[in-house]
Design a protein around this motif. Structure first.
Motif, short mmCIF file in Angstrom:
data_model
loop_
_atom_site.label_atom_id
_atom_site.label_comp_id
_atom_site.label_asym_id
_atom_site.label_seq_id
_atom_site.Cartn_x
_atom_site.Cartn_y
_atom_site.Cartn_z
N UNK A 89 0.84 -1.20 0.00
CA UNK A 89 0.00 0.00 0.00
C UNK A 89 0.87 1.26 0.00
N UNK A 90 1.93 1.21 0.77
CA UNK A 90 2.88 2.33 0.83
C UNK A 90 3.53 2.57 -0.53
N UNK A 91 3.73 1.49 -1.29
CA UNK A 91 4.35 1.59 -2.61
C UNK A 91 3.35 1.97 -3.70
N UNK A 92 2.09 2.20 -3.30
CA UNK A 92 1.09 2.69 -4.25
C UNK A 92 0.17 1.64 -4.84
N UNK A 93 0.22 0.41 -4.34
CA UNK A 93 -0.64 -0.65 -4.87
C UNK A 93 -2.07 -0.48 -4.35
N UNK A 94 -3.04 -0.48 -5.23
CA UNK A 94 -4.45 -0.39 -4.84
C UNK A 94 -5.12 -1.76 -4.79
N UNK A 95 -4.58 -2.71 -5.56
CA UNK A 95 -5.11 -4.08 -5.55
C UNK A 95 -3.98 -5.04 -5.19
N UNK A 125 -1.81 -5.04 -8.82
CA UNK A 125 -0.61 -4.21 -8.79
C UNK A 125 0.43 -4.75 -7.82
N UNK A 126 -0.02 -5.45 -6.81
CA UNK A 126 0.90 -6.04 -5.84
C UNK A 126 0.47 -7.45 -5.49
N UNK A 127 1.43 -8.33 -5.21
CA UNK A 127 1.10 -9.70 -4.81
C UNK A 127 1.95 -10.09 -3.61
N UNK A 128 1.35 -10.89 -2.74
CA UNK A 128 2.06 -11.48 -1.60
C UNK A 128 2.18 -12.98 -1.88
N UNK A 129 3.40 -13.46 -1.95
CA UNK A 129 3.65 -14.87 -2.27
C UNK A 129 4.00 -15.62 -0.98
N UNK A 130 3.35 -16.76 -0.77
CA UNK A 130 3.60 -17.53 0.45
C UNK A 130 4.93 -18.27 0.42
N UNK A 131 5.54 -18.38 -0.76
CA UNK A 131 6.81 -19.09 -0.86
C UNK A 131 7.64 -18.60 -2.03
#
Length: 338
Positions: free
Chosen positions: A183-189, A252-258
């Protein structure tokens, strides 16, 4: 005394006693880490035992005590595991090195069920304790072990009411910190990429990301990639990322579990002509040095699996001795790369 002749024989307690001048009973107690033997004596006895190459007769010990002195780590063989098993084993081995216990790695083949393997071990008492990973909220493996009063410790938590020993990574905090960073880097999704949505850790990840949504203007993307059961998740995720980039549905941003998931996304984005860090920002869980050699570099949240293995071994040894499982629970905080 002819030491050359002595060393050609199978090393025994008697041989260690003759070398040290201690009684055989003292040698036995020292090697079992008995509390009434001084640390200096234990170290001396162990050094002579190592020099002679002494190994306890496990069959004899089992007959005398009813114990196998074996701890079993069960692990399904899956693509997403990466370096997971090796690091857990290394941590556990560090703790078990100076104990009578032998660590046995028991891989679960794709056409076998882990619960069936556990039932065999418990029924036959072919180990003194179990280490399990990839826990589910109402995990039948843990329920079975508890029902049969069999020592078990897990990498991960459950929702089971009866307490069990565990070491876990704070996945909720991981997702929250990663989401706030995106979010800080500007990702809305933001997309959450984890292959095992039926496991407890995914619920914790999702809870952390929901916290981000409540505190920011971000939305959780519908791009929550899930391969078909039994499929190659990493290959599938790479193709899904490529398609999402091409049709404009990639978050715009993804969180990867591995790490393997992160590599799949990086390749999918790049293959579609996108730029990681610009078109798509990625934050991944890091459990090895793999991400340090990728280009472009991405940010990560680190879990120390060697430390996890050390805790798991320590907890299981205490459970085998009858310690209260409620006293054997630890949640590890994430370490940030930014």
């Amino acid at each position: 005394m002819n030491w050359l002749k002595l060393l050609t024989k199978q090393p025994s307690l008697k041989m260690i006693a003759e070398r040290t001048g201690f009684a055989v009973t003292t040698i036995s107690k020292a090697l079992r880490d008995a509390p009434n033997i001084s640390q200096k004596t234990k170290q001396y006895v162990r050094s002579i035992a190592d020099e002679l190459g002494y190994q306890p007769d496990r069959a004899g010990v089992s007959l005398r005590t009813g114990k196998t002195n074996k701890i079993v780590l069960l692990m399904p063989l899956e693509h997403e595991i990466s370096d997971f098993s090796r690091r857990l084993i290394l941590g556990m081995a560090r703790i078990l090195e100076r104990t009578p216990y032998e660590l046995v790695f028991h891989p679960i083949l794709p056409d076998h069920t882990e619960l069936d393997e556990i039932k065999k071990i418990v029924r036959n008492r072919s180990a003194d304790g179990l280490v399990l990973a990839q826990t589910a909220p109402n995990d039948p493996r843990i329920l079975y072990a508890q029902e049969h009063n069999f020592p078990v410790v897990t990498h991960g938590r459950t929702c089971i009411e009866t307490a069990h020993a565990f070491y876990d990574f704070d996945n909720q905090m991981f997702a929250y910190l990663a989401g706030m960073r995106l979010a800080e880097l500007g990702c809305k999704s933001i997309g959450l990429l984890a292959p095992e949505k039926d496991l407890t850790y995914y619920q914790h990840l999702l809870a952390g990301l929901h916290q981000v949504v409540e505190e920011t203007s971000c939305e959780i993307s519908s791009f929550r990639a899930q391969a078909q059961p039994g499929g190659d998740y990493v290959r599938w995720l790479r193709e899904e990322t490529l398609c999402a980039m091409q049709n404009g549905t990639m978050p715009q941003g993804v969180i990867c579990s591995g790490e393997m998931a992160a590599m799949a996304v990086i390749d999918g984005v790049s293959s579609a002509g996108g730029k990681v860090g610009h078109d798509v920002k990625i934050i991944s869980r890091k459990t090895s040095s793999l991400l340090e050699y990728l280009h472009p570099r991405i940010e990560w949240v680190e879990e120390d699996l060697i430390q996890a293995g050390e805790h798991l071994a320590q907890f299981l040894l205490q459970r085998i001795k009858g310690a209260d499982p409620e006293e054997l629970q630890f949640i590890s905080p994430p370490a940030l790369s930014w």
